[in-house]
Design a protein around this motif. Structure first.
Motif, PDB file in Angstrom:
ATOM      1  N   TYR A  15      58.040-118.497 -20.857  1.00  0.00           N
ATOM      2  CA  TYR A  15      57.260-118.536 -21.898  1.00  0.00           C
ATOM      3  C   TYR A  15      56.706-116.984 -22.310  1.00  0.00           C
ATOM      4  CZ  TYR A  15      56.904-123.667 -20.899  1.00  0.00           C
ATOM      5  OH  TYR A  15      57.525-124.754 -20.852  1.00  0.00           O
ATOM      6  N   ALA A  16      56.002-116.896 -23.440  1.00  0.00           N
ATOM      7  CA  ALA A  16      55.677-115.663 -23.773  1.00  0.00           C
ATOM      8  C   ALA A  16      54.883-114.649 -22.671  1.00  0.00           C
ATOM      9  CB  ALA A  16      54.916-115.520 -25.044  1.00  0.00           C
ATOM     10  N   ASP A  17      53.939-115.364 -21.945  1.00  0.00           N
ATOM     11  CA  ASP A  17      53.143-114.803 -20.758  1.00  0.00           C
ATOM     12  C   ASP A  17      54.107-114.297 -19.662  1.00  0.00           C
ATOM     13  OD1 ASP A  17      51.079-114.670 -22.125  1.00  0.00           O
ATOM     14  OD2 ASP A  17      49.977-116.364 -21.121  1.00  0.00           O
ATOM     15  N   ASP A  18      55.325-115.037 -19.270  1.00  0.00           N
ATOM     16  CA  ASP A  18      56.175-114.797 -18.385  1.00  0.00           C
ATOM     17  C   ASP A  18      56.929-113.309 -18.642  1.00  0.00           C
ATOM     18  OD1 ASP A  18      56.239-117.187 -16.452  1.00  0.00           O
ATOM     19  OD2 ASP A  18      56.641-118.322 -18.506  1.00  0.00           O
ATOM     20  N   ILE A  19      57.341-113.365 -19.891  1.00  0.00           N
ATOM     21  CA  ILE A  19      57.965-112.105 -20.402  1.00  0.00           C
ATOM     22  C   ILE A  19      57.278-111.006 -20.514  1.00  0.00           C
ATOM     23  CG2 ILE A  19      59.576-111.288 -22.005  1.00  0.00           C
ATOM     24  CD1 ILE A  19      60.487-113.948 -22.738  1.00  0.00           C
ATOM     25  N   ALA A  20      56.111-111.165 -20.932  1.00  0.00           N
ATOM     26  CA  ALA A  20      55.004-110.058 -21.080  1.00  0.00           C
ATOM     27  C   ALA A  20      54.762-109.487 -19.644  1.00  0.00           C
ATOM     28  CB  ALA A  20      54.008-110.359 -21.924  1.00  0.00           C
ATOM     29  N   ILE A  21      54.455-110.270 -18.824  1.00  0.00           N
ATOM     30  CA  ILE A  21      53.760-109.741 -17.594  1.00  0.00           C
ATOM     31  C   ILE A  21      55.020-109.025 -16.642  1.00  0.00           C
ATOM     32  CG2 ILE A  21      53.762-111.961 -15.872  1.00  0.00           C
ATOM     33  CD1 ILE A  21      50.896-109.385 -16.045  1.00  0.00           C
ATOM     34  N   GLU A  51      48.028-114.563 -13.176  1.00  0.00           N
ATOM     35  CA  GLU A  51      47.008-115.097 -14.339  1.00  0.00           C
ATOM     36  C   GLU A  51      45.811-114.386 -14.592  1.00  0.00           C
ATOM     37  OE1 GLU A  51      46.988-119.253 -12.883  1.00  0.00           O
ATOM     38  OE2 GLU A  51      48.797-119.691 -14.028  1.00  0.00           O
ATOM     39  N   ARG A  52      45.302-113.965 -13.579  1.00  0.00           N
ATOM     40  CA  ARG A  52      43.976-113.051 -13.932  1.00  0.00           C
ATOM     41  C   ARG A  52      44.618-111.825 -14.610  1.00  0.00           C
ATOM     42  NH1 ARG A  52      42.236-115.408  -9.105  1.00  0.00           N
ATOM     43  NH2 ARG A  52      43.232-113.689  -7.649  1.00  0.00           N
ATOM     44  N   LEU A  53      45.473-111.037 -14.160  1.00  0.00           N
ATOM     45  CA  LEU A  53      46.131-109.927 -14.779  1.00  0.00           C
ATOM     46  C   LEU A  53      46.309-110.139 -16.129  1.00  0.00           C
ATOM     47  CD1 LEU A  53      48.315-108.194 -12.295  1.00  0.00           C
ATOM     48  CD2 LEU A  53      46.350-107.304 -13.098  1.00  0.00           C
ATOM     49  N   ILE A  54      47.074-111.241 -16.306  1.00  0.00           N
ATOM     50  CA  ILE A  54      47.303-111.546 -17.691  1.00  0.00           C
ATOM     51  C   ILE A  54      46.080-111.660 -18.760  1.00  0.00           C
ATOM     52  CG2 ILE A  54      48.318-113.449 -19.423  1.00  0.00           C
ATOM     53  CD1 ILE A  54      50.348-113.923 -17.124  1.00  0.00           C
ATOM     54  N   GLU A  55      45.200-112.370 -18.122  1.00  0.00           N
ATOM     55  CA  GLU A  55      43.695-112.510 -18.912  1.00  0.00           C
ATOM     56  C   GLU A  55      43.108-111.203 -18.952  1.00  0.00           C
ATOM     57  OE1 GLU A  55      42.629-115.026 -20.675  1.00  0.00           O
ATOM     58  OE2 GLU A  55      44.408-115.980 -20.247  1.00  0.00           O
ATOM     59  N   TYR A  56      43.298-110.583 -18.060  1.00  0.00           N
ATOM     60  CA  TYR A  56      42.789-109.082 -18.321  1.00  0.00           C
ATOM     61  C   TYR A  56      43.264-108.031 -19.352  1.00  0.00           C
ATOM     62  CZ  TYR A  56      41.739-104.192 -17.317  1.00  0.00           C
ATOM     63  OH  TYR A  56      41.431-102.841 -17.450  1.00  0.00           O
ATOM     64  N   TYR A  57      44.572-108.227 -19.185  1.00  0.00           N
ATOM     65  CA  TYR A  57      45.411-107.495 -20.132  1.00  0.00           C
ATOM     66  C   TYR A  57      45.311-107.794 -21.647  1.00  0.00           C
ATOM     67  CZ  TYR A  57      47.712-104.896 -16.547  1.00  0.00           C
ATOM     68  OH  TYR A  57      48.289-104.139 -15.370  1.00  0.00           O
ATOM     69  N   LEU A  65      51.769-106.171 -25.560  1.00  0.00           N
ATOM     70  CA  LEU A  65      52.420-107.339 -24.784  1.00  0.00           C
ATOM     71  C   LEU A  65      51.920-108.456 -25.055  1.00  0.00           C
ATOM     72  CD1 LEU A  65      54.126-105.384 -21.834  1.00  0.00           C
ATOM     73  CD2 LEU A  65      55.384-106.253 -24.124  1.00  0.00           C
ATOM     74  N   PHE A  66      50.386-108.561 -25.148  1.00  0.00           N
ATOM     75  CA  PHE A  66      49.525-109.691 -24.828  1.00  0.00           C
ATOM     76  C   PHE A  66      48.753-109.779 -26.232  1.00  0.00           C
ATOM     77  CE2 PHE A  66      50.606-108.041 -20.702  1.00  0.00           C
ATOM     78  CZ  PHE A  66      50.908-109.266 -20.075  1.00  0.00           C
ATOM     79  N   VAL A  67      49.482-110.017 -27.015  1.00  0.00           N
ATOM     80  CA  VAL A  67      48.583-110.290 -28.509  1.00  0.00           C
ATOM     81  C   VAL A  67      48.724-111.444 -28.911  1.00  0.00           C
ATOM     82  CG1 VAL A  67      48.320-107.850 -29.003  1.00  0.00           C
ATOM     83  CG2 VAL A  67      50.368-109.240 -29.847  1.00  0.00           C
TER      84      VAL A  67
END
Length: 67
Positions: A15-21, A51-57, A65-67
């Protein structure tokens, strides 16, 4: 050949978050990716940590990457 659909380790759908992180933590120019679970194993942390890093970014609004 670029693989934006499945994890290069386990074959799980990405998914998008997998690729972005993966791009944020491993290589911005990557064209093969780990899912969040495999990335956590590779980095020696937990899925929750990532997952916490993703939420932080995402919350900072500074990483495109996380918009």
């Amino acid at each position: 050949m670029a693989n934006f659909k499945t994890c290069k380790e386990c074959g799980k759908t990405l998914y998008a978050d997998d690729i972005a992180i993966h791009r944020k933590l491993i290589n911005r120019g990557a064209d093969e990716f780990f899912c969040i679970d495999c990335l956590a194993v590779k980095l020696g942390c937990t899925r929750a940590d990532i997952e916490r890093l993703i939420e932080y970014y995402r919350s900072t609004g500074r990483c495109t990457l996380f918009v």
